[in-house]
Enzyme design. Structure first.
Site, short mmCIF file in Angstrom:
data_model
loop_
_atom_site.label_atom_id
_atom_site.label_comp_id
_atom_site.label_asym_id
_atom_site.label_seq_id
_atom_site.Cartn_x
_atom_site.Cartn_y
_atom_site.Cartn_z
N LYS A 126 11.34 22.78 49.17
CA LYS A 126 11.20 23.81 48.75
C LYS A 126 11.63 25.35 48.55
O LYS A 126 12.89 25.24 48.35
CB LYS A 126 10.16 24.52 50.34
CG LYS A 126 9.17 25.60 50.42
CD LYS A 126 8.43 25.21 50.95
CE LYS A 126 7.12 25.45 51.17
NZ LYS A 126 5.69 25.04 51.77
N ASP A 166 2.30 28.32 47.31
CA ASP A 166 2.25 28.94 48.81
C ASP A 166 2.46 30.40 49.06
O ASP A 166 1.14 31.19 48.28
CB ASP A 166 3.81 28.44 49.23
CG ASP A 166 3.82 27.73 50.83
OD1 ASP A 166 3.38 27.06 51.56
OD2 ASP A 166 4.30 29.20 51.86
N THR A 209 -5.92 21.89 50.42
CA THR A 209 -5.62 22.07 51.58
C THR A 209 -6.59 22.23 52.56
O THR A 209 -6.61 22.11 53.61
CB THR A 209 -4.54 23.64 51.55
OG1 THR A 209 -3.75 23.02 50.22
CG2 THR A 209 -3.73 23.25 52.53
N SER A 376 -1.49 17.65 45.10
CA SER A 376 -0.95 18.64 43.91
C SER A 376 -0.03 16.55 43.60
O SER A 376 0.31 16.48 42.57
CB SER A 376 0.60 19.15 44.83
OG SER A 376 0.82 19.93 44.81
P1 NDP Z 1 -1.48 32.76 50.97
O1 NDP Z 1 -0.95 34.04 50.36
O2 NDP Z 1 -2.42 32.84 49.63
O3 NDP Z 1 -2.32 33.94 52.28
C1 NDP Z 1 -1.54 34.17 52.97
C2 NDP Z 1 -2.08 34.81 54.16
O4 NDP Z 1 -1.79 34.85 55.63
C3 NDP Z 1 -2.92 35.95 54.19
O5 NDP Z 1 -4.16 36.45 54.80
C4 NDP Z 1 -1.59 36.38 54.44
O6 NDP Z 1 -2.69 38.11 54.63
C5 NDP Z 1 -1.77 36.07 55.55
N1 NDP Z 1 -0.21 35.95 56.35
C6 NDP Z 1 0.90 35.66 55.40
N2 NDP Z 1 1.44 36.12 55.39
C7 NDP Z 1 1.64 36.63 56.70
C8 NDP Z 1 1.98 37.21 58.05
N3 NDP Z 1 3.72 37.36 58.15
N4 NDP Z 1 1.48 37.49 59.04
C9 NDP Z 1 0.03 37.35 59.14
N5 NDP Z 1 0.29 36.81 58.30
C10 NDP Z 1 -0.09 36.53 57.64
O7 NDP Z 1 -1.10 31.66 51.71
P2 NDP Z 1 -1.48 30.12 51.33
O8 NDP Z 1 -2.79 30.07 51.98
O9 NDP Z 1 -1.44 29.64 50.25
O10 NDP Z 1 -1.05 29.92 52.57
C11 NDP Z 1 -1.04 30.17 53.93
C12 NDP Z 1 -0.15 29.39 55.27
O11 NDP Z 1 -0.82 27.71 55.02
C13 NDP Z 1 1.19 29.23 54.64
O12 NDP Z 1 1.54 28.73 56.32
C14 NDP Z 1 1.44 28.02 53.74
O13 NDP Z 1 3.05 27.64 53.61
C15 NDP Z 1 0.66 26.69 54.30
N6 NDP Z 1 0.28 25.47 53.37
C16 NDP Z 1 -0.26 26.26 52.44
C17 NDP Z 1 -0.58 25.37 51.40
C18 NDP Z 1 -1.17 25.61 49.79
O14 NDP Z 1 -1.76 24.56 49.52
N7 NDP Z 1 -1.53 27.02 49.23
C19 NDP Z 1 -0.34 23.89 51.62
C20 NDP Z 1 -0.07 23.39 52.80
C21 NDP Z 1 0.32 24.62 53.61
P3 NDP Z 1 -1.48 38.75 53.94
O15 NDP Z 1 -2.56 39.00 52.37
O16 NDP Z 1 -1.86 40.53 54.57
O17 NDP Z 1 -0.63 39.26 53.39
O1 2IT Z 2 3.08 23.10 51.99
C1 2IT Z 2 2.93 22.74 51.31
O2 2IT Z 2 2.58 21.84 51.16
C2 2IT Z 2 2.59 23.64 49.91
N1 2IT Z 2 2.80 24.73 50.00
C3 2IT Z 2 2.09 22.81 48.94
C4 2IT Z 2 2.75 22.09 48.15
C5 2IT Z 2 3.16 21.81 46.95
O3 2IT Z 2 3.49 20.92 46.19
O4 2IT Z 2 1.66 21.24 46.51
#
Ligand code: NDP
Ligand code: 2IT
Length: 444
Positions: A126, A166, A209, A376
């Site tokens: 990561k 992420d 996801t 991925s």
């Molecule tokens: P994005 O940046 O697309 O979206 C994040 C969302 O969460 C936004 O709505 C954001 O709001 C909110 N958020 C982020 N930080 C905070 C915080 N500190 N407090 C409250 N709300 C918050 O990210 P993703 O959707 O990609 O990721 C979301 C989660 O999923 C994370 O935990 C990530 O690690 C996990 N994840 C992502 C994957 C992927 O493929 N993208 C795969 C697996 C897991 P705001 O816009 O106000 O910041």
């Molecule tokens: O938390 C996660 O699994 C991700 N943000 C996606 C990682 C990836 O390599 O697609």
């Protein structure tokens, strides 16, 4: 003292001020007790738990870039290459002001077991930076991404370490990073995933996801005698994972009534309008207040509280430790039957225990959100073959991977006398494969 407790104490001692990393390690090690106890002396002699909780390599660097006013800015950046026992390091890059080494280590540690559960050959890693893309111009984001990659490119490669998106890292950021990698190395290779479709990306990676979360949730509900169709669902977050979780939940016949961002949350009694949400978040990069302004059925609430609504299923899809004990109590009081984590470690340990104790089906992130990294890995396969599969082909593989993960964790939990404890099942099943590969490869 038991071997598990010894290792946990060492992790806390050697990694001070990293509470999220301690939390992730504690959850995994607690689940592994029955596995370790069966072979305690062997694991202790091999120092297997010390090795699995210590990253193989941690890269810390600074990222200087120039903002639109001509001011030089500097950010902290990280890449933690945690474990390569079963494949090249694989995991996302988080861009958010809260990022620090402890957060990247918790995420990298979780990723080892998640990637193992996908059944695909990917190790755990990561990275990220405390850079905040919010409110920056496209040029500023590009300047940051190019500078970030100018250091990172030395440590990654299609068969070495393959970063992805992420929080804060989406298609725009991956594009800028990919361009800079190509320029620096002269190589057109699958070094990043989540790429755009015109330059090596996979169909369905954007959706993967969120879609995968729903495929696993549906399977978990079905195998416990419930149906997703007709259920009311509360989703938190409004980013990549949340948007496609909402979309798939609706396609499967559920009604999603909430989304949230870091400022507040929406309750939409008529169900979330995904097209409007996508327009606001993916195109305009705006706040959820604009969703409320555009839709009569939506109420906007400041601050926390998204899980206080009445729902059957809760899908936390924003960030770590967002679902706390008071949320767990509200969910149980409102009759919620299932929680599945779209985000990484969104539920505190206390809240997880409360939900499990009160009979709520609970799917941990390392299983439930594994569809992103699994797809991925499918993008990596397509890049290596120099082919691209159709949306339907990728989506079908994703579905079968998620259904397979559910049955794998369900069976692992049963094999160790903890039927229905999917946290334990995920940690045990994820661990056994990685541990076996580490043992086979000797002391490295
Ligand atoms: P994005 O940046 O697309 O979206 C994040 C969302 O969460 C936004 O709505 C954001 O709001 C909110 N958020 C982020 N930080 C905070 C915080 N500190 N407090 C409250 N709300 C918050 O990210 P993703 O959707 O990609 O990721 C979301 C989660 O999923 C994370 O935990 C990530 O690690 C996990 N994840 C992502 C994957 C992927 O493929 N993208 C795969 C697996 C897991 P705001 O816009 O106000 O910041
Ligand atoms: O938390 C996660 O699994 C991700 N943000 C996606 C990682 C990836 O390599 O697609």
């Amino acid at each position: 003292m038991s071997y598990v407790d010894e290792v946990y104490e060492r992790v806390v001692r050697e990694n001070p001020s990293q509470p999220e990393f301690h939390q992730a390690v504690r959850e995994v090690l607690d689940s592994l007790r029955p596995v370790i106890e069966r072979n305690e002396e062997k694991y202790r002699r091999e120092a297997l738990l010390e090795r699995i909780t210590m990253p193989e390599r941690q890269i810390l660097f600074r990222v200087p870039w120039v903002d639109d006013k001509g001011q030089v800015q500097v950010n902290n950046a990280f890449r933690v290459q945690f474990n390569s026992a079963i494949g090249p390091y694989k995991g996302g890059l988080r861009l958010h002001p809260s990022v620090n080494l402890g957060i990247i280590k918790f995420l990298g540690f979780e990723q080892i077991f998640k990637n193992s559960l996908t059944g695909l050959p990917i190790g755990g890693g990561k990275g990220g930076s405390d850079f905040d893309p919010k409110g920056k111009s496209d040029r500023e984001v590009m300047a940051f991404c190019q500078s970030f990659m100018t250091e990172l490119f030395k440590y990654i490669g299609a068969d070495v370490d393959v970063p992805a998106g992420d929080i804060g890292t989406g298609a725009r950021e991956i594009g800028f990073m990919y361009g800079q990698y190509k320029r620096l190395t002269g190589k057109y290779e699958g070094v990043l995933t989540g790429k755009g479709l015109t330059y090596g990306g996979s169909l369905a990676r954007t959706e993967a996801t969120g879609y995968g979360l729903l495929y696993l949730t549906q399977e978990m509900l079905a195998s416990n005698g419930h149906e997703l169709a007709g259920k009311t669902v509360a989703v938190s977050g409004a980013g990549n994972v949340a948007i496609y979780a909402v979309q798939k939940a609706q396609q499967l016949g559920a009604k999603v009534v909430t989304v949230s961002d870091s400022n507040g949350w929406i309750y939409d009694a008529e169900g979330i309008d995904v097209a409007l949400l996508r327009e606001i978040k993916e195109v305009r990069r705006a706040r959820l207040t604009e969703y409320a302004a555009a839709r009569a059925s939506a109420q906007y609430h400041e601050g926390r509280g998204v899980f206080t609504v009445k729902c059957d299923v809760a899908l936390p899809c924003a960030t770590q430790n967002e679902l706390r004990i008071e949320d767990a109590k509200a969910l149980v009081a409102n009759g919620c039957i299932a929680v599945a984590e779209g985000a990484n470690m969104p539920t505190t340990l206390e809240a997880t225990e409360y939900l499990q104790k009160h009979g709520v089906l609970f799917a941990p992130g390392k299983a439930a959100n594994a569809g992103g990294v699994a797809t991925s890995a499918l993008e990596m396969s397509q890049n290596s073959m120099r082919l691209s599969w159709t949306f339907e082909e990728v989506d079908a593989k994703l579905q079968s991977i998620m259904v397979g993960i559910f049955h794998n964790i369900d069976e692992a939990a049963k094999a160790y006398g903890m039927a229905g404890n999917y946290v334990a099942g995920a940690n045990i099943a994820g661990f056994l494969k990685v541990a076996g590969a580490m043992e086979a490869q000797g002391v490295v």
